[in-house]
Design a protein around this motif. Structure first.
Motif, PDB file in Angstrom:
ATOM      1  N   TYR A  39       0.844  -1.202   0.000  1.00 36.36           N
ATOM      2  CA  TYR A  39       0.000   0.000   0.000  1.00 36.36           C
ATOM      3  C   TYR A  39       0.873   1.244   0.000  1.00 36.36           C
ATOM      4  N   THR A  40       1.923   1.236   0.809  1.00 32.66           N
ATOM      5  CA  THR A  40       2.797   2.413   0.901  1.00 32.66           C
ATOM      6  C   THR A  40       3.503   2.686  -0.424  1.00 32.66           C
ATOM      7  N   THR A  41       3.840   1.634  -1.155  1.00 38.02           N
ATOM      8  CA  THR A  41       4.484   1.798  -2.456  1.00 38.02           C
ATOM      9  C   THR A  41       3.523   2.454  -3.437  1.00 38.02           C
ATOM     10  N   VAL A  42       2.283   1.968  -3.478  1.00 37.10           N
ATOM     11  CA  VAL A  42       1.265   2.549  -4.363  1.00 37.10           C
ATOM     12  C   VAL A  42       1.044   4.010  -3.993  1.00 37.10           C
ATOM     13  N   ASN A  43       0.940   4.290  -2.713  1.00 36.38           N
ATOM     14  CA  ASN A  43       0.732   5.661  -2.247  1.00 36.38           C
ATOM     15  C   ASN A  43       1.889   6.569  -2.648  1.00 36.38           C
ATOM     16  N   THR A  44       3.109   6.089  -2.511  1.00 41.95           N
ATOM     17  CA  THR A  44       4.289   6.863  -2.895  1.00 41.95           C
ATOM     18  C   THR A  44       4.268   7.180  -4.390  1.00 41.95           C
ATOM     19  N   VAL A  45       3.956   6.174  -5.201  1.00 38.59           N
ATOM     20  CA  VAL A  45       3.890   6.381  -6.650  1.00 38.59           C
ATOM     21  C   VAL A  45       2.790   7.385  -6.990  1.00 38.59           C
ATOM     22  N   LEU A  46       1.650   7.289  -6.312  1.00 43.45           N
ATOM     23  CA  LEU A  46       0.558   8.232  -6.552  1.00 43.45           C
ATOM     24  C   LEU A  46       0.974   9.665  -6.217  1.00 43.45           C
ATOM     25  N   PHE A  47       1.704   9.849  -5.119  1.00 46.94           N
ATOM     26  CA  PHE A  47       2.198  11.191  -4.776  1.00 46.94           C
ATOM     27  C   PHE A  47       3.121  11.717  -5.869  1.00 46.94           C
ATOM     28  N   ARG A  48       3.985  10.836  -6.410  1.00 46.81           N
ATOM     29  CA  ARG A  48       4.900  11.252  -7.474  1.00 46.81           C
ATOM     30  C   ARG A  48       4.136  11.597  -8.752  1.00 46.81           C
ATOM     31  N   LEU A  49       3.123  10.786  -9.067  1.00 42.67           N
ATOM     32  CA  LEU A  49       2.314  11.067 -10.252  1.00 42.67           C
ATOM     33  C   LEU A  49       1.544  12.369 -10.090  1.00 42.67           C
ATOM     34  N   TYR A  50       1.122  12.650  -8.870  1.00 41.75           N
ATOM     35  CA  TYR A  50       0.436  13.916  -8.582  1.00 41.75           C
ATOM     36  C   TYR A  50       1.400  15.087  -8.772  1.00 41.75           C
ATOM     37  N   ASP A  51       2.629  14.941  -8.282  1.00 44.21           N
ATOM     38  CA  ASP A  51       3.641  15.994  -8.451  1.00 44.21           C
ATOM     39  C   ASP A  51       3.957  16.231  -9.928  1.00 44.21           C
ATOM     40  N   LYS A  52       3.880  15.172 -10.742  1.00 46.75           N
ATOM     41  CA  LYS A  52       4.126  15.293 -12.185  1.00 46.75           C
ATOM     42  C   LYS A  52       2.882  15.785 -12.928  1.00 46.75           C
ATOM     43  N   ARG A  53       1.803  15.993 -12.185  1.00 45.04           N
ATOM     44  CA  ARG A  53       0.517  16.460 -12.742  1.00 45.04           C
ATOM     45  C   ARG A  53      -0.103  15.467 -13.723  1.00 45.04           C
ATOM     46  N   LEU A  54       0.153  14.177 -13.489  1.00 44.20           N
ATOM     47  CA  LEU A  54      -0.451  13.135 -14.318  1.00 44.20           C
ATOM     48  C   LEU A  54      -1.759  12.632 -13.715  1.00 44.20           C
ATOM     49  N   VAL A  55      -1.954  12.891 -12.421  1.00 45.31           N
ATOM     50  CA  VAL A  55      -3.203  12.533 -11.746  1.00 45.31           C
ATOM     51  C   VAL A  55      -3.683  13.730 -10.934  1.00 45.31           C
ATOM     52  N   THR A  56      -4.989  13.733 -10.684  1.00 41.13           N
ATOM     53  CA  THR A  56      -5.556  14.711  -9.755  1.00 41.13           C
ATOM     54  C   THR A  56      -5.991  13.936  -8.522  1.00 41.13           C
ATOM     55  N   ARG A  57      -6.176  14.652  -7.430  1.00 38.16           N
ATOM     56  CA  ARG A  57      -6.633  13.968  -6.228  1.00 38.16           C
ATOM     57  C   ARG A  57      -7.716  14.784  -5.551  1.00 38.16           C
ATOM     58  N   GLU A  58      -8.521  14.078  -4.790  1.00 39.14           N
ATOM     59  CA  GLU A  58      -9.639  14.679  -4.081  1.00 39.14           C
ATOM     60  C   GLU A  58      -9.673  14.066  -2.679  1.00 39.14           C
ATOM     61  N   ARG A  59      -9.824  14.925  -1.690  1.00 37.40           N
ATOM     62  CA  ARG A  59      -9.864  14.417  -0.314  1.00 37.40           C
ATOM     63  C   ARG A  59     -11.199  13.742  -0.044  1.00 37.40           C
ATOM     64  N   GLN A  60     -11.132  12.540   0.498  1.00 31.24           N
ATOM     65  CA  GLN A  60     -12.302  11.778   0.927  1.00 31.24           C
ATOM     66  C   GLN A  60     -12.065  11.412   2.394  1.00 31.24           C
ATOM     67  N   GLY A  61     -12.572  12.234   3.300  1.00 29.23           N
ATOM     68  CA  GLY A  61     -12.297  12.003   4.720  1.00 29.23           C
ATOM     69  C   GLY A  61     -10.844  12.276   5.022  1.00 29.23           C
ATOM     70  N   ARG A  62     -10.164  11.263   5.561  1.00 26.70           N
ATOM     71  CA  ARG A  62      -8.743  11.416   5.905  1.00 26.70           C
ATOM     72  C   ARG A  62      -7.811  11.010   4.764  1.00 26.70           C
ATOM     73  N   HIS A  63      -8.367  10.523   3.667  1.00 29.16           N
ATOM     74  CA  HIS A  63      -7.549   9.985   2.586  1.00 29.16           C
ATOM     75  C   HIS A  63      -7.835  10.713   1.271  1.00 29.16           C
ATOM     76  N   PHE A  64      -7.004  10.433   0.285  1.00 31.36           N
ATOM     77  CA  PHE A  64      -7.199  10.980  -1.050  1.00 31.36           C
ATOM     78  C   PHE A  64      -7.675   9.884  -1.988  1.00 31.36           C
ATOM     79  N   THR A  65      -8.443  10.280  -2.998  1.00 36.96           N
ATOM     80  CA  THR A  65      -8.748   9.416  -4.127  1.00 36.96           C
ATOM     81  C   THR A  65      -8.150  10.084  -5.356  1.00 36.96           C
ATOM     82  N   TYR A  66      -7.854   9.285  -6.362  1.00 37.49           N
ATOM     83  CA  TYR A  66      -7.103   9.774  -7.514  1.00 37.49           C
ATOM     84  C   TYR A  66      -7.835   9.500  -8.817  1.00 37.49           C
ATOM     85  N   ARG A  67      -7.533  10.350  -9.805  1.00 39.13           N
ATOM     86  CA  ARG A  67      -8.119  10.226 -11.141  1.00 39.13           C
ATOM     87  C   ARG A  67      -7.059  10.641 -12.157  1.00 39.13           C
TER      88      ARG A  67
END
Length: 120
Positions: A39-67
């Motif tokens: 899970y932590t690996t997927v989360n790390t990759v998602l943060f990197r993809l977000y920094d590269k502006r390849l994904v967007t994220r939306e807060r859902q409670g305490r967590h983010f969802t991605y698109r």
């Protein structure tokens, strides 16, 4: 456990997001990947993809969802172009790629190139 290059995991995560109808949580993305990486690996990759502006994220409670934030076909085409640009023999790479196409993929490529005649 399946070991893969980080670039491959990025590509798999982007493909999972491209196939989704909406936002996905890291856990949902993880469940769609072969070998279910940590899970932590997927989360790390998602943060990197977000920094590269390849994904967007939306807060859902305490967590983010991605698109996916970019067009998948453009993203993959850009990666293919990058690989060709750095190859010592781009013509050889293209030739090898074309040799591995299925009949349907070859038909589509011929159509795109304006050469619909079989065997031409």
């Amino acid at each position: 456990m399946v070991r893969r290059q980080l670039g491959q995991l990025e590509a798999e995560i982007l493909a999972a997001l491209a196939a989704a109808d909406g936002h996905l949580s890291p856990a949902q993305i993880r469940s769609r990947l072969d070998g279910e990486p940590a899970y932590t690996t997927v989360n790390t990759v998602l943060f990197r993809l977000y920094d590269k502006r390849l994904v967007t994220r939306e807060r859902q409670g305490r967590h983010f969802t991605y698109r996916l934030a970019v067009d998948e076909s453009r993203l993959v085409a850009d990666r293919m172009h990058d690989h060709l640009r750095y190859a010592s023999d781009p013509s050889g790479v293209l030739s090898r790629f074309v040799q591995t196409l299925s009949s349907e993929e070859e038909r589509v490529l011929r159509s795109i190139l304006g050469d619909d005649a079989p065997g031409a």
